[in-house]
Enzyme design. Sequence first.
Site, PDB file in Angstrom:
ATOM      1  N   SER A 184       0.802  -1.226   0.000  1.00 36.40           N
ATOM      2  CA  SER A 184       0.000   0.000   0.000  1.00 36.40           C
ATOM      3  C   SER A 184       0.832   1.272   0.000  1.00 36.40           C
ATOM      4  CB  SER A 184      -0.958  -0.032   1.183  1.00 36.40           C
ATOM      5  OG  SER A 184      -1.765  -1.168   1.039  1.00 36.40           O
ATOM      6  N   ARG A 233       7.667   6.482  -4.050  1.00 39.78           N
ATOM      7  CA  ARG A 233       8.236   7.049  -2.829  1.00 39.78           C
ATOM      8  C   ARG A 233       7.538   6.419  -1.643  1.00 39.78           C
ATOM      9  NH1 ARG A 233       4.418  10.189  -4.536  1.00 39.78           N
ATOM     10  NH2 ARG A 233       5.673  10.724  -6.324  1.00 39.78           N
ATOM     11  N   ASP A 273      -4.007  -1.218  -1.430  1.00 35.47           N
ATOM     12  CA  ASP A 273      -5.162  -1.518  -0.563  1.00 35.47           C
ATOM     13  C   ASP A 273      -6.463  -0.912  -1.099  1.00 35.47           C
ATOM     14  OD1 ASP A 273      -4.246   1.047   0.037  1.00 35.47           O
ATOM     15  OD2 ASP A 273      -4.144   0.766   2.206  1.00 35.47           O
TER      16      ASP A 273
HETATM   17  C1  GLC Z   1      -0.812   6.039   1.474  1.00 31.13           C
HETATM   18  C2  GLC Z   1      -0.209   5.184   0.377  1.00 31.13           C
HETATM   19  C3  GLC Z   1      -1.305   4.578  -0.480  1.00 31.13           C
HETATM   20  C4  GLC Z   1      -2.315   3.855   0.399  1.00 31.13           C
HETATM   21  C5  GLC Z   1      -2.829   4.766   1.493  1.00 31.13           C
HETATM   22  C6  GLC Z   1      -3.754   4.049   2.448  1.00 31.13           C
HETATM   23  O1  GLC Z   1      -1.461   7.122   0.889  1.00 31.13           O
HETATM   24  O2  GLC Z   1       0.663   5.955  -0.425  1.00 31.13           O
HETATM   25  O3  GLC Z   1      -0.754   3.673  -1.404  1.00 31.13           O
HETATM   26  O4  GLC Z   1      -3.372   3.419  -0.396  1.00 31.13           O
HETATM   27  O5  GLC Z   1      -1.738   5.293   2.240  1.00 31.13           O
HETATM   28  O6  GLC Z   1      -3.135   2.954   3.059  1.00 31.13           O
END
Ligand code: GLC
Length: 490
Positions: free
Chosen positions: A161, A176, A214
């Site tokens: 995620s 990143r 996610d």
């Molecule tokens: C951050 C991550 C993203 C994820 C979100 C919720 O924004 O960069 O990929 O979906 O957190 O977990």
Amino acid sequence: MVGLGPRRQPSRKGSMADVPDDLLEQIRYLERIFTVDQAKLKEVTKHFIKELEKGLSVEGGSIPMNPTWVMGFPDGYETGSYLALDMGGTNLRVCEIILLEEKGEFDIIQSKYRMPDELKTGESEELWEYIADCIQQFIEYHHEVEDLEKLDKIPLGFTFSFPATQTYIDNGVLQRWTKGFDISGVEGKDVAPLFEAAIAKRKLPIRLSALINDTTGTLIASAYTDDTMKIGCIFGTGCNAAYMENCGSVPKIASYNLPPDMPIAINCEYGAFDNEHYVLPRTPYDIVIDEDSPRPGQQAFEKMIAGLYLGELFRLVLVDLHDNKSCKVFQGQDISKLRKAYTLDSSFLSMIEEDPFENLSETGDLFRRELGITTNKPELELCRRLAELIGTRAARLSACGVAAICTKKNIKSCHVGADGSVFNKYPHFKARGAVALREILDWEKGQKDPISILAAEDGSGVGAALIAALTIKRVKEGNLAGIRNVEGMI
Ligand code: GLC
């Protein structure tokens, strides 16, 4: 004043009668800087829509709008056994999911492993070793075989995620780190081979079928049981959303020559909205959060609303009031515990907002227990109001992202599947978000909410399994968009 027992109203202005003027002045100031009115919500949403478009274009923008190679919704009849690995933020989770013959039914077994804090800012190698160890433990525990190599390879969906550029469904170059992660040697690298090498070293019977976010998992898992679900959101440690786009509306994948009406899920990564600070109403405290974070200038939207930052915002305000402002807050007390960055998480604010007593005695206990601070009644009133302001701002701004996607896609009515600790546990978050959505989209008074944000199915577990299943199915049917290795898939 004596506690009057539990109260039921969703939000409490508090009795400011016995709050001295110096403190009242600060409360009014905080109300001014943390309140986002209807006009601002609309302005933010308008800019948001433009930024979503820009992210899909060839030039790009600050919102990554990552194509995920998830090419459609499930029909509810996907079947088979899958593993899912969920690396989201706070915990690591390994699941085995069996998608059953009956429409939308599944069985799941799962184990959670704590993600040690040192790992989040450590070295790449240690991360993959730890992940592989957890998976090995899980398989050995749940599959009583002596030789793991003898097991057939199980397809695995890896819920990673973080923002990743995917040229295939089973790879992803980390753009990143977000959410306070700062593991060296991973940004700019494809995480799939790093994961696969650790798995191969242990000879684990696993085949990586899909790398997912996610939000994409939430979108797909929710649509599995409710076909009016059009958006998947996470309001947790981080904040983000995914939705289904048409390939023809994504100029940056034009070179793949995919049919224009073919669906493709987009992981917006909209925590990065307004990194340019063009429209978001940032307070001086938001600026400190950003500057002291491992990635200043990144995730501007997320830093104002996600669970990781709510407690920190609250803490920064209190320390500032104690040290710098012409008012008396925690006067003469040792606030050394409160001075420690990230010492409060969003559950601290939840508990304050949930304090059922008129005299806020539970909040007082909390300050004594967690921070060694003895509070008086006016200070407690201030803390309660501050928690409400921070929690309300988070919920209201969160609605802008959802409203922007719905407006962009001309969705007039749908369900939005949401997951994450803030959505599920923060008091009044859902109701406050729903009010904001109504204000942005100008629904008529008395009209039932045409768009509602509901608790989602487990996207990072069941969603990951479904995406693995959908991918295998479409490869068999000959849809090879975003597929690197056909033989490896089936
Ligand atoms: C951050 C991550 C993203 C994820 C979100 C919720 O924004 O960069 O990929 O979906 O957190 O977990």
